[in-house]
Design a protein around this motif. Structure first.
Motif, PDB file in Angstrom:
ATOM      1  N   GLY B 197      11.408  -3.368  31.894  1.00 37.45           N
ATOM      2  CA  GLY B 197      12.021  -2.206  32.067  1.00 37.45           C
ATOM      3  C   GLY B 197      11.153  -0.916  31.439  1.00 37.45           C
ATOM      4  O   GLY B 197      11.039   0.145  31.994  1.00 37.45           O
ATOM      5  N   ARG B 198      10.727  -1.343  30.185  1.00 37.88           N
ATOM      6  CA  ARG B 198       9.834  -0.330  29.479  1.00 37.88           C
ATOM      7  C   ARG B 198       8.562   0.053  30.277  1.00 37.88           C
ATOM      8  O   ARG B 198       8.084   1.105  30.232  1.00 37.88           O
ATOM      9  N   THR B 199       7.993  -1.109  30.973  1.00 38.55           N
ATOM     10  CA  THR B 199       6.877  -0.880  31.462  1.00 38.55           C
ATOM     11  C   THR B 199       6.880  -0.081  32.788  1.00 38.55           C
ATOM     12  O   THR B 199       6.106   0.790  32.966  1.00 38.55           O
ATOM     13  N   VAL B 200       8.202  -0.382  33.513  1.00 36.83           N
ATOM     14  CA  VAL B 200       8.413   0.574  34.637  1.00 36.83           C
ATOM     15  C   VAL B 200       8.414   2.138  34.352  1.00 36.83           C
ATOM     16  O   VAL B 200       7.842   2.962  34.828  1.00 36.83           O
ATOM     17  N   TYR B 201       9.037   2.420  32.851  1.00 42.02           N
ATOM     18  CA  TYR B 201       9.225   3.779  32.653  1.00 42.02           C
ATOM     19  C   TYR B 201       7.719   4.224  32.383  1.00 42.02           C
ATOM     20  O   TYR B 201       7.193   5.220  32.533  1.00 42.02           O
ATOM     21  N   ALA B 202       6.857   3.517  31.719  1.00 47.01           N
ATOM     22  CA  ALA B 202       5.568   3.778  31.302  1.00 47.01           C
ATOM     23  C   ALA B 202       4.833   4.044  32.612  1.00 47.01           C
ATOM     24  O   ALA B 202       4.077   5.163  32.367  1.00 47.01           O
ATOM     25  N   ILE B 203       4.810   3.298  33.637  1.00 45.92           N
ATOM     26  CA  ILE B 203       4.030   3.496  34.736  1.00 45.92           C
ATOM     27  C   ILE B 203       4.502   4.960  35.214  1.00 45.92           C
ATOM     28  O   ILE B 203       3.741   5.680  35.727  1.00 45.92           O
ATOM     29  N   GLY B 204       5.853   4.984  35.347  1.00 36.15           N
ATOM     30  CA  GLY B 204       6.392   6.330  36.089  1.00 36.15           C
ATOM     31  C   GLY B 204       5.852   7.446  35.263  1.00 36.15           C
ATOM     32  O   GLY B 204       5.498   8.575  35.816  1.00 36.15           O
ATOM     33  N   GLY B 205       5.766   7.470  33.886  1.00 36.79           N
ATOM     34  CA  GLY B 205       5.332   8.437  33.118  1.00 36.79           C
ATOM     35  C   GLY B 205       3.814   8.738  33.208  1.00 36.79           C
ATOM     36  O   GLY B 205       3.519   9.857  33.561  1.00 36.79           O
ATOM     37  N   SER B 206       3.246   7.779  33.385  1.00 36.50           N
ATOM     38  CA  SER B 206       1.376   7.942  33.472  1.00 36.50           C
ATOM     39  C   SER B 206       0.991   6.747  33.476  1.00 36.50           C
ATOM     40  O   SER B 206       0.885   5.658  32.761  1.00 36.50           O
ATOM     41  N   GLU B 207       0.602   6.330  34.959  1.00 37.44           N
ATOM     42  CA  GLU B 207       0.012   5.082  35.350  1.00 37.44           C
ATOM     43  C   GLU B 207      -1.282   4.576  34.493  1.00 37.44           C
ATOM     44  O   GLU B 207      -1.231   3.566  33.973  1.00 37.44           O
ATOM     45  N   SER B 208      -2.331   5.633  34.191  1.00 38.80           N
ATOM     46  CA  SER B 208      -3.260   5.311  33.825  1.00 38.80           C
ATOM     47  C   SER B 208      -3.239   4.948  32.190  1.00 38.80           C
ATOM     48  O   SER B 208      -3.600   4.140  31.729  1.00 38.80           O
ATOM     49  N   SER B 209      -2.002   5.841  31.710  1.00 33.43           N
ATOM     50  CA  SER B 209      -1.735   5.529  30.178  1.00 33.43           C
ATOM     51  C   SER B 209      -1.246   4.139  29.870  1.00 33.43           C
ATOM     52  O   SER B 209      -1.530   3.466  29.032  1.00 33.43           O
ATOM     53  N   ALA B 210      -0.464   3.678  30.923  1.00 34.89           N
ATOM     54  CA  ALA B 210       0.154   2.469  30.984  1.00 34.89           C
ATOM     55  C   ALA B 210      -1.035   1.493  30.820  1.00 34.89           C
ATOM     56  O   ALA B 210      -0.975   0.140  30.274  1.00 34.89           O
ATOM     57  N   LEU B 211      -2.059   1.486  31.905  1.00 36.01           N
ATOM     58  CA  LEU B 211      -3.028   0.594  32.143  1.00 36.01           C
ATOM     59  C   LEU B 211      -3.724   0.463  30.692  1.00 36.01           C
ATOM     60  O   LEU B 211      -4.052  -0.593  30.340  1.00 36.01           O
ATOM     61  N   LEU B 212      -4.075   1.659  30.170  1.00 34.89           N
ATOM     62  CA  LEU B 212      -4.769   1.741  28.929  1.00 34.89           C
ATOM     63  C   LEU B 212      -4.074   1.074  27.760  1.00 34.89           C
ATOM     64  O   LEU B 212      -4.646   0.373  26.939  1.00 34.89           O
ATOM     65  N   MET B 213      -2.688   1.115  27.781  1.00 37.56           N
ATOM     66  CA  MET B 213      -1.855   0.466  26.729  1.00 37.56           C
ATOM     67  C   MET B 213      -1.811  -0.833  26.824  1.00 37.56           C
ATOM     68  O   MET B 213      -1.328  -1.619  26.194  1.00 37.56           O
ATOM     69  N   GLY B 214      -2.571  -1.546  28.077  1.00 38.08           N
ATOM     70  CA  GLY B 214      -2.477  -3.129  28.447  1.00 38.08           C
ATOM     71  C   GLY B 214      -1.248  -3.647  28.833  1.00 38.08           C
ATOM     72  O   GLY B 214      -1.256  -4.693  28.848  1.00 38.08           O
ATOM     73  N   LEU B 215      -0.275  -2.482  29.418  1.00 31.11           N
ATOM     74  CA  LEU B 215       0.714  -3.144  30.111  1.00 31.11           C
ATOM     75  C   LEU B 215       0.449  -3.682  31.465  1.00 31.11           C
ATOM     76  O   LEU B 215      -0.598  -3.286  32.239  1.00 31.11           O
ATOM     77  N   PRO B 216       1.256  -4.548  31.891  1.00 29.68           N
ATOM     78  CA  PRO B 216       0.960  -5.328  33.088  1.00 29.68           C
ATOM     79  C   PRO B 216       1.406  -4.467  34.364  1.00 29.68           C
ATOM     80  O   PRO B 216       2.456  -4.469  35.071  1.00 29.68           O
TER      81      PRO B 216
END
Lengths: 348, 326
Positions: B197-216
């Protein structure tokens, strides 16, 4: 510097859509012996090819409007609803009856034909203006802005027709969808004229360049001094008017207006036609002639499915397969991956 | 005075859209209760859930897709395909209900996973992939049959007619409504209490930031569409219980209702902000509009579409104001 003829043909953007169309026509010709047969009867041309041209005309009109919208990085999924609204408006204003005046049957309409057509196109333009303002002024995402009209538009069309299918009884109106000019269906001339005017506007004025600039980078286009918002609104208005014109042709062809089913799923066919024509869905690069080819491909495909004798229900599956293939071919990632697969196979 | 402003300050601005949705629902419900006799009864409100159970289930899947910044237009078609395959398996092949339901759930999940994979792997636009998915699913329905298949299987009819009595038999709900509530509860848990769930929110917020945070990011994107495919298939099963038939023209335009419910529920279409609980209220608002129009009796059914369109407009406008202020 122009390259050799061979290079120019092979590198041409319309090569693939044109080849696809020719292939479909060839398959049509194989399965249907009378496919290429043209007949001159009562001063009109008849034949399967003419039929495809005639039926593709409304779709081509909608696809032309959709091309410009997609070129500005937008999308208009309300075109089907606008088709229904324009058809309902025209049907309401014409109504029509056959009365015997001095022993001669005369067609009458509630309003003069030009007024009715003008009003229908006007209503369609207002629909486009609404979409354009939501996108350019309010700043909504295009798919959501036009979703509102798509949902409400069918309701409005049904409100206009009172939930009934309105039948039109007025001969002159039928000319739009059923008439012939110089032996060819009149609807083909409408589509061709709209394409020609757009083509001149896009190649002889800077408008085409402006639209491309907006699609590639809206912010940069605005900084460069383009009237970005005004152009975007105009593009949506044009898309609305094009859908309205298609609505007139469709309702004139079937001599009625159905608020619920007129233009149903037309937005999907239009987007498919635009994609097939080589316009990038991400905005920027667009091809008007490609979209017309795309509309013809869809109609030729439908005609082929009928002539091969497979159930017409398979049409949607085939269309889905075509969309999947085309969008995969457009994807840079897919082409890279495909090249990788071929390369690996070539090196055992 | 200061106490009042302090109390207002305590409301998290992120909860404002959700509160607005609940307020609209309460206002509409109280208007209906005052205006129409017999409107304020437990059964009328439970019917909102019963008649919109499938929309509620689809809405939960759609909420995750929109939270991740995507869109899924194939949900209505997947529902139709599910009803069609269930009906064909049970009626024509004489499978048991349990086997048919398992098969359609797996099919819907695989369908969603395939679309998610195409979107993620080849960087395709979710809009166009799911549009093609919609064509494909509807087309497959017609390949099975162009006519409606009615279901006479005893298990299906028994589940369809089962009613769970509430408040010592004064009101009752169906199995579909219970499933819908369970899906909403599971959705809330999934969105707020799991890493997914947290990853989905993060992807929606900013996909590139989510990637940089190391999220799947890649796995979660595929999973979001898989989840939506599963929800659509489950909604299709509930829809089969609701109508006891399979038909290629079932649930036409449902994807738009689902998107409308999610938007009215306060989820931002740009992704990253929203609540699953809001979607439940979005569905209830759509349902109560229909109920109001049917209680009124003088308004025709197409007013439903116009009112939903107008509501969608108002909520989108509010979203824009909200975005520009923050």
């Amino acid at each position: 510097m122009p390259g050799s003829l061979r290079q120019r043909v092979l590198g041409h953007r319309l090569l693939w859509p044109a080849l696809a169309l020719l292939l479909l026509l060839a398959v049509n010709g194989v399965f249907n012996a009378g496919f290429w047969h043209l007949q001159w009867r009562d001063g009109h041309l008849y034949g399967s090819v003419i039929d495809i041209l005639n039926r593709a005309a409304p779709l081509a009109l909608v696809a032309l409007g959709m091309t410009l919208v997609i070129a500005t990085r937008g999308i208009d999924i309300s075109v089907g609803a606008v088709v229904a609204i324009a058809a309902a408006t025209a049907a309401l204003m014409i109504g029509g009856a056959l009365v015997i005046k001095d022993g001669v049957p005369v067609h009458t309409s509630r309003f003069p034909l030009p007024v009715a057509i003008g009003a229908a196109l006007g209503v369609a333009a207002v629909c486009g203006l609404w979409n354009g303002l939501l996108v350019a002024r309010v700043g909504m995402q295009p798919i959501i802005a036009t979703l509102i009209l798509m949902v409400a538009g069918r309701g409005i069309a049904q409100l206009l027709t009172g939930g009934q299918i309105i039948t039109i009884y007025y001969g002159p109106y039928f000319f739009l969808g059923n008439g012939f000019l110089f032996g060819l269906p009149f609807a083909v001339f409408i589509a061709a004229a709209v394409w020609a005017v757009l083509h001149l506007l896009m190649t002889r004025t800077a408008l085409g360049l402006f639209i491309q600039a907006i699609g590639i980078n809206p912010a940069a286009a605005r900084v460069a001094g383009l009237q970005e918002r005004a152009i975007t609104v105009c593009v949506y208005v044009f898309c609305g008017v094009a859908a309205g014109a298609a609505g007139l042709i469709i309702s004139s062809n079937v001599k009625s207006a159905d608020g619920n089913n007129a233009g149903l799923l037309l937005e999907l066919d239009a987007i498919l036609a635009v994609t097939l024509g080589g316009t990038a869905l991400t905005g920027g690069r667009f091809s008007l002639a490609g979209s017309v080819l795309g509309a013809l491909i869809i109609q030729a495909l439908t005609s082929m499915i009928y002539s091969i004798g497979v159930p017409p229900e398979i049409n949607m599956v085939v269309k889905a397969a075509v969309v999947f293939i085309v969008m995969l071919l457009q994807s840079a990632e897919f082409r890279r991956a495909a090249r990788g697969w071929i390369w690996r196979e070539a090196m055992p | 005075m200061s106490g009042l402003s302090r109390r207002f300050a305590r409301i998290d601005p992120r909860h404002l859209p959700l509160l607005g949705t609940v307020a609209v629902f309460v206002l509409t419900a109280s208007y209906g209760s005052f205006a129409y006799r017999g409107f304020f009864s437990a059964q009328v409100f439970l019917n909102l859930l019963i008649d919109n159970a499938f929309l509620c289930i689809v809405g939960v899947g759609m909420t995750f897709v929109i939270l991740s910044g995507g869109i899924d237009l194939s949900v209505g078609a997947v529902i139709a395909l599910t009803t069609m395959v269930s009906a064909a398996l049970v009626e024509h092949r004489h499978w048991s209900a349990a086997a048919a339901i398992t098969v359609v759930l797996v099919m819907g999940t695989a369908f969603g996973a395939l679309m998610g994979w195409l979107i993620e792997r080849f960087r395709l636009q979710p809009f166009i992939v799911t549009l093609a998915g919609m064509f494909l699913a509807r087309g497959l329905c017609y390949l099975i049959s162009i006519d409606s298949i009615s279901i006479t299987d005893p298990t299906y009819t028994a589940i369809s007619q089962a009613r769970l009595p509430l408040w010592s038999g004064e009101a009752s709900i169906t199995v579909g409504a219970v499933v819908a509530l369970a899906v909403v509860a599971a959705g809330i848990y999934l969105a707020h209490c799991t890493p997914f769930g947290r990853t989905v929110y993060a992807i929606g917020g900013s996909e590139s930031s989510a990637l940089l945070m190391g999220l799947p990011v890649a796995r979660s994107t595929v999973l979001v569409y898989t989840l939506s495919g599963f929800c659509s298939a489950l909604a299709g099963v509930v829809f089969t219980f609701y109508t006891l038939s399979g038909y290629g023209l079932h649930a036409v335009g449902l994807e738009l209702d689902a998107i409308a419910a999610v938007v009215i529920g306060g989820t931002l279409l740009s992704g990253g902000v929203g609540y699953v609980a809001g979607t439940l209220f979005g569905v209830l608002i759509l349902g109560i509009i229909q109920t109001l129009i049917s209680f009124d009796g003088s308004l025709s059914s197409w007013w439903t579409r116009i009112v939903i369109g107008a509501l969608l407009f108002v909520f989108c406008l509010l979203q824009r104001l909200f975005e520009s202020r923050s």
